[in-house]
Design a protein around this motif. Structure first.
Motif, mmCIF file in Angstrom:
data_model
loop_
_atom_site.group_PDB
_atom_site.id
_atom_site.type_symbol
_atom_site.label_atom_id
_atom_site.label_comp_id
_atom_site.label_asym_id
_atom_site.label_seq_id
_atom_site.Cartn_x
_atom_site.Cartn_y
_atom_site.Cartn_z
ATOM 1 N N GLN A 133 -9.138 8.054 4.923
ATOM 2 C CA GLN A 133 -9.264 7.274 3.696
ATOM 3 C C GLN A 133 -10.303 6.177 3.863
ATOM 4 O O GLN A 133 -10.296 5.433 4.843
ATOM 5 N N PRO A 135 -12.435 3.020 1.447
ATOM 6 C CA PRO A 135 -12.053 2.195 0.286
ATOM 7 C C PRO A 135 -12.257 2.925 -1.035
ATOM 8 O O PRO A 135 -11.675 2.539 -2.051
ATOM 9 N N ARG A 138 -10.772 9.756 -0.368
ATOM 10 C CA ARG A 138 -9.901 10.231 0.696
ATOM 11 C C ARG A 138 -10.056 11.734 0.865
ATOM 12 O O ARG A 138 -10.450 12.448 -0.061
ATOM 13 N N LEU B 252 7.990 12.267 -2.716
ATOM 14 C CA LEU B 252 7.816 11.020 -1.980
ATOM 15 C C LEU B 252 6.757 10.200 -2.690
ATOM 16 O O LEU B 252 5.725 10.737 -3.093
ATOM 17 N N GLN B 254 3.742 7.842 -2.626
ATOM 18 C CA GLN B 254 2.699 7.506 -1.665
ATOM 19 C C GLN B 254 1.718 6.560 -2.314
ATOM 20 O O GLN B 254 1.205 6.855 -3.398
ATOM 21 N N GLN B 256 -1.857 5.396 -2.423
ATOM 22 C CA GLN B 256 -3.117 5.917 -1.908
ATOM 23 C C GLN B 256 -4.179 4.830 -1.841
ATOM 24 O O GLN B 256 -4.632 4.470 -0.779
ATOM 25 N N PHE B 257 -4.542 4.319 -2.991
ATOM 26 C CA PHE B 257 -5.498 3.222 -3.012
ATOM 27 C C PHE B 257 -4.727 1.997 -3.481
ATOM 28 O O PHE B 257 -3.586 2.114 -3.921
ATOM 29 N N GLU B 258 -5.363 0.853 -3.418
ATOM 30 C CA GLU B 258 -4.699 -0.377 -3.821
ATOM 31 C C GLU B 258 -4.048 -0.213 -5.197
ATOM 32 O O GLU B 258 -4.715 0.081 -6.182
ATOM 33 N N GLU B 264 4.137 12.848 -3.909
ATOM 34 C CA GLU B 264 3.836 13.931 -3.000
ATOM 35 C C GLU B 264 5.038 14.874 -2.951
ATOM 36 O O GLU B 264 6.173 14.431 -2.961
#
Ligand SMILES: [Cu+2]
Lengths: 145, 327
Positions: A133, A135, A138, B252, B254, B256-258, B264
């Motif tokens: 990943q 910023p 991914r 689940l 998850q 991923q990014f902020e 999932e």
């Protein structure tokens, strides 16, 4: 004191129950995964970043020892290292079928576009993913362990 | 309290002893259950509550089971088997305390303690705790020749154990729980005819969301037969059983990014375990004692039958003891 006949029948029944479950061979699903890919194939492609991540094992992990992985960020349409690739690369190990990870790895930047992933350890055998990943993007590399 | 007292008490209550024997056989047969499921998955235990249910003529059930499991193989979600070179050892100590609260209702609790050993490292931690409310829906007070005794129950699994998502240890040595609470509904039918005792049980359960887990449903079904060897050695019986556990795939959360969260999908799990067992009811050298102790030894192997998917496979040896206190 005699052993009852019923017991014998019963034990035979128990043993016959214990016939065999048919395991699939260990090697059947290695098809297009770790090996056999063309040299130009990406282990994981960061499409938004336009980057292909190539990875080779420096040390392959075993069930009891950690491994280390060298990762190269190459341009998706050339064979050149991406020198301005983000140094903020995060890597996790994940077992998608069971929904769990493993112990954390350590990402060591070696030079622009090159990393060493240390402490790679898989806690059980099966289908794993190395998840990369940045910023902005991914990507996932699926492998057998 | 001397041996003489116990012997005398037993001699006086011959009728009770006959009932005790019946209870002992039924109780012994239940040992085959509740053993396999403690660690159906690497991460998430399934579970049947049968081992804590009174199926005989007891007023109280006090039991202690010690499972010793060796994990030898990992099976992928596609059914590919991979043997482990480094075996994993798990020991589970499970206590069963169940009491009748009325003629037909019973209430039970089963806490557990789990010890895992791997990579030369050992960790002992609390497992999940199950609570049980059972009702004898189909009594067998008259010892009907064919009609089985039927018990229905509601069970709750309380996440007292740490899950893999809270684990601090490599190999999840400290993770002994599912990480979420679940509620189960089950039924048990048992019948003793002559020297044979059959027990059928089935239980379905559903979990409650607890971040990051959004659990789903699953079921466990078991069938066992027990044969009374009293004519050979008083108090001895042999058992064989088969149990099947299925846990549906779940989700689940998850991040991923902020700020971004995605769901999932985790694959379904299934495992089948045949088992054989031996049990002995009575106090050694005191065969006529009332309210005897029941000892059992069970062996089960998850790698022998069925089509296991998405699970580690292990062989389990269980040693258990039970104190019966009759009505
Ligand atoms: Cu796993």
């Amino acid at each position: 004191m005699k052993f009852p006949f019923h017991t014998l029948v019963f034990l035979l029944l128990a043993i016959s129950l214990v016939s065999c479950a048919k395991p699939l061979a260990d090697s059947t699903d290695s098809e297009t995964r770790t090996e056999g890919k063309s040299q130009n194939a990406c282990k994981a492609s960061l499409k938004t970043d336009g980057v292909c991540l190539d990875a080779i094992w420096e040390t392959y992990p075993t069930e009891t020892t950690v491994g280390s992985l060298l990762v190269f960020a190459r341009s998706l349409n050339s064979d050149h290292l991406v020198k301005d690739f983000s140094t903020d690369l995060r890597v996790t190990l994940w077992m998608p079928s069971m929904g769990h990870g493993s112990s954390p790895v350590k990402v060591v930047p070696l030079q622009p576009g090159m990393f060493r992933i240390e402490k790679v350890f898989f806690i059980m055998r099966g289908d794993w993913e190395v998840r990369f990943q940045t910023p902005t993007d991914r990507a996932t590399w699926a492998l057998d362990f | 309290m001397g041996l003489g007292f116990l012997t005398a008490a037993a001699a006086v209550t011959a009728a009770v002893t006959a009932t005790a024997r019946h209870a002992a056989v039924v109780s012994a047969a239940t040992f085959l259950f509740g053993v396999e499921f403690a660690f159906a998955g690497a991460c998430c235990g399934g579970g049947s509550s049968v081992a804590g249910v009174i199926l005989g003529d007891e007023k109280y059930l006090l039991g202690l089971d010690l499972d010793s499991k060796t994990i030898t193989t990992d099976v992928s979600a596609k059914g590919v088997w991979r043997d482990r070179l480094e075996l994993e050892e798990q020991q589970t100590l499970k206590l069963h305390l169940t009491s009748l609260i009325s003629d037909r209702f019973q209430l039970g609790v089963s806490p557990s303690l789990v010890k895992k050993h791997r990579y030369g490292d050992t960790d002992t931690s609390l497992g999940d705790t199950s609570l049980l409310l059972a009702y004898e829906a189909l009594p067998d007070w008259d010892y009907h020749p064919i009609r089985p005794r039927g018990t229905v129950y509601v069970s709750a699994s309380i996440p007292t154990g740490k899950s893999v998502y809270d684990s601090q240890s490599t190999g999840f040595l400290d993770a002994a729980g599912k990480g979420y609470a679940s509620l189960g509904l089950g039924a048990i039918f048992n019948k003793t005819i002559s020297k044979w005792t059959a027990i059928f049980s089935t239980e379905a359960h559903h979990g409650f969301d607890k971040s990051p887990i959004r659990p789903s449903w699953g079921y466990t079904t078991s069938l066992s037969f027990s044969y009374d060897l009293a004519s050979w050695i008083k108090g001895l019986s042999v058992q064989t059983g088969l149990s099947h556990t299925y846990q549906n795939g779940f989700h689940l959360e998850q991040s991923q990014f902020e700020g971004n969260q995605s769901l999932e999908t985790v694959d379904a799990l299934q495992v089948t375990a045949p088992s054989i067992g031996l049990s002995y009811s009575g106090i050694p050298f005191l065969p006529e004692s009332e309210d005897p102790l029941v000892f059992h030894l069970t062996y089960s192997d998850q790698s022998l039958l069925g089509m296991p998917l998405n699970t580690p496979l292990g062989k389990t040896l269980t040693l258990g003891i039970r104190k019966q206190i009759l009505r």
